[in-house]
Design an enzyme around this catalytic site. Structure first.
Site, PDB file in Angstrom:
ATOM      1  N   ASP A  70      69.161  19.615  40.372  1.00 35.91           N
ATOM      2  CA  ASP A  70      68.214  20.666  39.997  1.00 35.91           C
ATOM      3  C   ASP A  70      67.339  20.255  38.825  1.00 35.91           C
ATOM      4  O   ASP A  70      67.572  19.221  38.190  1.00 35.91           O
ATOM      5  CB  ASP A  70      68.960  21.972  39.677  1.00 35.91           C
ATOM      6  N   ASP A 139      79.481  32.199  36.322  1.00 34.59           N
ATOM      7  CA  ASP A 139      79.396  33.142  37.455  1.00 34.59           C
ATOM      8  C   ASP A 139      79.636  32.439  38.796  1.00 34.59           C
ATOM      9  O   ASP A 139      79.347  32.983  39.859  1.00 34.59           O
ATOM     10  CB  ASP A 139      78.040  33.863  37.454  1.00 34.59           C
ATOM     11  N   HIS A 141      78.205  29.740  40.028  1.00 38.90           N
ATOM     12  CA  HIS A 141      77.081  29.103  40.734  1.00 38.90           C
ATOM     13  C   HIS A 141      77.231  27.583  40.778  1.00 38.90           C
ATOM     14  O   HIS A 141      77.746  26.984  39.842  1.00 38.90           O
ATOM     15  CB  HIS A 141      75.726  29.523  40.163  1.00 38.90           C
ATOM     16  N   GLU A 146      72.459  30.824  42.270  1.00 33.37           N
ATOM     17  CA  GLU A 146      73.004  31.982  41.572  1.00 33.37           C
ATOM     18  C   GLU A 146      73.647  32.948  42.570  1.00 33.37           C
ATOM     19  O   GLU A 146      73.423  32.831  43.788  1.00 33.37           O
ATOM     20  CB  GLU A 146      71.870  32.684  40.819  1.00 33.37           C
TER      21      GLU A 146
END
Ligand code: GLP
Length: 265
Positions: A70, A139, A141, A146
């Site tokens: 990313d 979380d 991801h 996400e």
């Protein structure tokens, strides 16, 4: 899925680097070994171990091609917090990898959608990814996929959650206004298409995500859970990250991996 539980971050990093090094050494093909790579603090120990193995001459990266997961949208490559800078600073400039073998999505591309499509094509042209290394956010991801991301998604632009912006503000003078709000990321589907996926999970703040990813069902709200569908998925974690697991789950994986770990596998 394998769950490798290591006592601490140092042993987790050593195990991960040794696993990757063995894959590179035993890669029996005229084609380069294709390695997917993450940024973040989780892989730093592994990168340091790999740098050392390269320095000692145990492994070479001359026949390795890398694809990063990313990049922030809007940061040019030279920005100190771009993932491009991160990779060169923390890994690439310390090893013998040729510049042309490294691929990182360009977050400053004028046509971002086209950049995403080109990136997927490049991976395909390289013959697909042999091993995708990754980390996770608190979380759950993977890359920047996400909660709510399609589990069959491919490289595209994603909006970062407020939690991720806050978590990553530590790299931007703790100022959330300086953190880009969107990122270009490989999809969950891109990661799952790799021949092997190896995810590093360390620290207490990842314990809930590990529990969701390992013990609960496949769910787009915890994108790490997609790994349950992968034929060769490995999670390597430290003791701290296991705090939310059931005692039975913890003991099961400790027991089933005992012989492998004793044999250094
Ligand atoms: C970012 C990256 C992820 C990484 C995550 C966790 O969101 N896009 O690839 O896994 O941060 O970072 P850290 O390893 O610093 O906890």
């Amino acid at each position: 899925m394998r769950l490798i539980i290591q006592p601490d971050y140092d042993s987790l990093s050593k195990w991960t680097a040794t696993y990757i090094a063995n894959k590179i050494i035993n890669h029996n093909s005229s084609k380069p070994f294709v390695l997917g790579l993450p940024t973040g603090s989780s892989p730093l120990g592994t990168y340091n171990e790999l740098i050392e193995l390269n320095r000692q001459g145990t492994i070479s990266f001359k026949n390795v091609v890398t694809f990063n997961m990313d990049e922030y949208v809007g940061l040019n490559q030279g920005h100190t917090q771009s993932y491009h800078s991160f990779m060169w600073e923390n890994f690439f400039r310390h090893i013998d990898i040729p510049f042309d073998n490294t691929n990182i999505p360009d977050g400053s591309a004028l046509n971002i959608e086209e950049e995403c499509a080109i990136y997927e094509k490049k991976i395909e042209k390289a013959g697909g990814i042999d091993l995708f290394l990754g980390g996770i956010g608190p979380d759950g991801h993977i890359a920047f996929n996400e909660p709510g991301s399609s589990l069959s998604s491919r490289t595209r632009v994603k909006t970062l959650t407020h939690d991720t912006v806050v978590a990553n503000s530590r790299f931007f003078d703790n100022d959330i206004n300086k953190v880009p709000k969107t990122a270009l990321t490989v999809g969950v589907g891109t990661i799952m298409a790799a021949k092997e996926v190896l995810i590093i999970v360390n620290g207490l703040n990842k314990a809930r995500a590990l529990q969701k990813g390992i013990e609960e069902g496949i769910n787009h709200m915890w994108t790490i859970s997609a790994l349950q569908m992968h034929p060769k998925g490995i999670v390597v974690c430290d003791e701290l990250a296991t705090y939310e697991l059931k005692v039975g789950t913890y003991r099961y994986f400790k027991d089933i991996e005992k012989e492998n770990l004793e044999a250094g596998l």
